[in-house]
Design an enzyme around this catalytic site. Sequence first.
Site, mmCIF file in Angstrom:
data_model
loop_
_atom_site.group_PDB
_atom_site.id
_atom_site.type_symbol
_atom_site.label_atom_id
_atom_site.label_comp_id
_atom_site.label_asym_id
_atom_site.label_seq_id
_atom_site.Cartn_x
_atom_site.Cartn_y
_atom_site.Cartn_z
ATOM 1 N N CYS A 1 0.824 -1.218 0.000
ATOM 2 C CA CYS A 1 0.000 0.000 0.000
ATOM 3 C C CYS A 1 0.858 1.269 0.000
ATOM 4 O O CYS A 1 0.341 2.362 -0.230
ATOM 5 C CB CYS A 1 -0.929 0.014 1.206
ATOM 6 S SG CYS A 1 -2.003 -1.409 1.264
ATOM 7 N N HIS B 1 -3.093 7.212 3.484
ATOM 8 C CA HIS B 1 -3.562 5.936 2.937
ATOM 9 C C HIS B 1 -4.875 5.575 3.626
ATOM 10 O O HIS B 1 -4.993 5.656 4.849
ATOM 11 C CB HIS B 1 -2.502 4.854 3.197
ATOM 12 C CG HIS B 1 -2.976 3.477 2.869
ATOM 13 N ND1 HIS B 1 -3.656 3.181 1.708
ATOM 14 C CD2 HIS B 1 -2.889 2.304 3.551
ATOM 15 C CE1 HIS B 1 -3.950 1.893 1.694
ATOM 16 N NE2 HIS B 1 -3.498 1.336 2.796
ATOM 17 N N ASN C 1 -10.132 0.051 0.945
ATOM 18 C CA ASN C 1 -8.675 0.121 0.863
ATOM 19 C C ASN C 1 -8.254 -0.251 -0.566
ATOM 20 O O ASN C 1 -8.362 -1.409 -0.960
ATOM 21 C CB ASN C 1 -8.083 -0.856 1.887
ATOM 22 C CG ASN C 1 -6.561 -0.845 1.907
ATOM 23 O OD1 ASN C 1 -5.925 -0.313 1.004
ATOM 24 N ND2 ASN C 1 -5.991 -1.457 2.921
HETATM 25 O O1 UT7 Z 1 -3.468 -1.251 3.822
HETATM 26 C C1 UT7 Z 1 -2.451 -2.110 4.200
HETATM 27 C C2 UT7 Z 1 -2.299 -2.188 5.639
HETATM 28 N N1 UT7 Z 1 -3.485 -2.749 6.240
HETATM 29 C C3 UT7 Z 1 -4.048 -2.161 7.266
HETATM 30 O O2 UT7 Z 1 -3.623 -1.094 7.644
HETATM 31 C C4 UT7 Z 1 -5.168 -2.882 7.974
HETATM 32 C C5 UT7 Z 1 -5.025 -2.683 9.461
HETATM 33 N N2 UT7 Z 1 -5.989 -3.432 10.222
HETATM 34 C C6 UT7 Z 1 -7.286 -3.092 10.329
HETATM 35 O O3 UT7 Z 1 -7.743 -2.179 9.696
HETATM 36 C C7 UT7 Z 1 -8.133 -3.849 11.332
HETATM 37 O O4 UT7 Z 1 -7.296 -4.653 12.123
HETATM 38 C C8 UT7 Z 1 -9.229 -4.745 10.670
HETATM 39 C C9 UT7 Z 1 -10.340 -3.857 10.121
HETATM 40 C C10 UT7 Z 1 -8.639 -5.582 9.566
HETATM 41 C C11 UT7 Z 1 -9.851 -5.655 11.724
HETATM 42 O O5 UT7 Z 1 -10.357 -4.878 12.805
HETATM 43 P P1 UT7 Z 1 -9.994 -5.266 14.332
HETATM 44 O O6 UT7 Z 1 -10.726 -4.325 15.176
HETATM 45 O O7 UT7 Z 1 -8.497 -5.287 14.426
HETATM 46 O O8 UT7 Z 1 -10.619 -6.693 14.473
HETATM 47 P P2 UT7 Z 1 -9.890 -8.071 14.848
HETATM 48 O O9 UT7 Z 1 -9.061 -8.556 13.715
HETATM 49 O O10 UT7 Z 1 -9.260 -7.941 16.203
HETATM 50 O O11 UT7 Z 1 -11.156 -9.021 15.006
HETATM 51 C C12 UT7 Z 1 -12.132 -8.834 16.033
HETATM 52 C C13 UT7 Z 1 -13.249 -9.817 15.812
HETATM 53 C C14 UT7 Z 1 -12.780 -11.258 15.578
HETATM 54 O O12 UT7 Z 1 -13.701 -12.143 16.171
HETATM 55 P P3 UT7 Z 1 -13.389 -12.842 17.569
HETATM 56 O O13 UT7 Z 1 -12.132 -13.620 17.376
HETATM 57 O O14 UT7 Z 1 -13.241 -11.712 18.557
HETATM 58 O O15 UT7 Z 1 -14.601 -13.675 17.802
HETATM 59 C C15 UT7 Z 1 -12.848 -11.412 14.081
HETATM 60 O O16 UT7 Z 1 -13.007 -12.759 13.668
HETATM 61 O O17 UT7 Z 1 -13.984 -9.467 14.630
HETATM 62 C C16 UT7 Z 1 -14.095 -10.615 13.774
HETATM 63 N N3 UT7 Z 1 -14.162 -10.181 12.403
HETATM 64 C C17 UT7 Z 1 -15.326 -9.882 11.800
HETATM 65 N N4 UT7 Z 1 -16.587 -9.910 12.234
HETATM 66 C C18 UT7 Z 1 -17.546 -9.541 11.365
HETATM 67 C C19 UT7 Z 1 -13.142 -9.970 11.534
HETATM 68 N N5 UT7 Z 1 -13.616 -9.565 10.344
HETATM 69 C C20 UT7 Z 1 -14.969 -9.501 10.480
HETATM 70 C C21 UT7 Z 1 -16.022 -9.145 9.625
HETATM 71 N N6 UT7 Z 1 -17.282 -9.181 10.115
HETATM 72 N N7 UT7 Z 1 -15.792 -8.744 8.338
#
Ligand code: UT7
Length: 326
Positions: free
Chosen positions: A113, A253, A283
Amino acid sequence: MLRSRIIGTGSSVPAKVLCNKDFESFVDTTDEWIITRTGIRERHIAENGDCTSTFSYRAALSALEMAGIAADALDLIIVGTISPDMPMPSVACFVQHMLKANRAAAFDLSAGCTGFLYAMSVADAFIRSGMYKKILVIGAETLSKFTDYQDRTTCVLFGDGAGAVVLAAEQGDRGILSTSLYADGAYADLLLIPGGGSLSPVSQESMENRQHYIKMDGNKVFKVAVKSLEEAALAALAQNNLTGKDIDLLVSHQANVRIIDAIAKRLKLPPEKVFMNIERYGNTSAASIPIALDEANRQHRIKKNDLILLDAFGAGLTWGSALIRW
Ligand code: UT7
């Protein structure tokens, strides 16, 4: 002083739109989860054979038109991308041919990115060295082709499109003031497409294991991103004897609204000094900054002599920042 000034911007996204609600029918997610955790409402997705060079070409035409120069005035074309049409030749060569930019050298650059920022920094170095006078820099992706639509943790995030800028060598105080690039390959496995390369070529097994799709540990990436982007922004300001107060617009970004908010808070920037379009595009990786820059420019959110801070973060891991006097 010889500097690179942005004399034209352009962007292009495919017409097809996927809304958050659309995902509810094929993965376990909700519109509410996506909007609150990411800030994304919809993203544009390629169809009808369109690919990275298609969007790159359209964005380039629009940037050249604004710049008021013909394609054969270009000395170089650089495309920041991780989703090229094919492993070879480069997207930049396809675009060079489509534009009939016959004098231009052309190559792609891979920095996730951060690809557009890296490409713009390389272009700036060519210009300041005196080697080239006019360079087309594009950030373009068709990540929908590398997205696993069975993986709710990644499929809701990405969109397709391209943005472009034309850089021209000019004497004066306006233009790119500085760029700062960083990388830490120790974090490579936090964000990658493991299959389809020389390590794990396409095979029946790699396809069955869905190795040719994006894998991301989003939460770990998030934490490194906030810390690194802060450092990159503060380093750029310090290098130019500037502070957060001097910034007229942050064009970051667009990966997550919470990351952008955290950086804006650290720099004490009010909302009107922070450009956001993640809601409509998701993104778009290397395309996200030049698409945002083009929108900000065309919406007259940027005025002559404004100080613009760009920052990006992505696979590698890579990150960086740039300060521009518009
Ligand atoms: O552009 C390149 C660089 N990339 C980035 O900068 C991305 C950086 N990361 C992020 O933006 C965030 O970490 C995400 C948006 C990808 C995820 O958000 P988060 O608040 O960090 O969520 P998490 O990964 O800690 O997941 C929390 C919960 C999990 O469930 P459990 O294990 O707590 O039961 C995930 O399985 O949310 C769940 N989850 C979802 N639930 C509903 C993950 N994706 C989804 C989804 N819908 N699409």
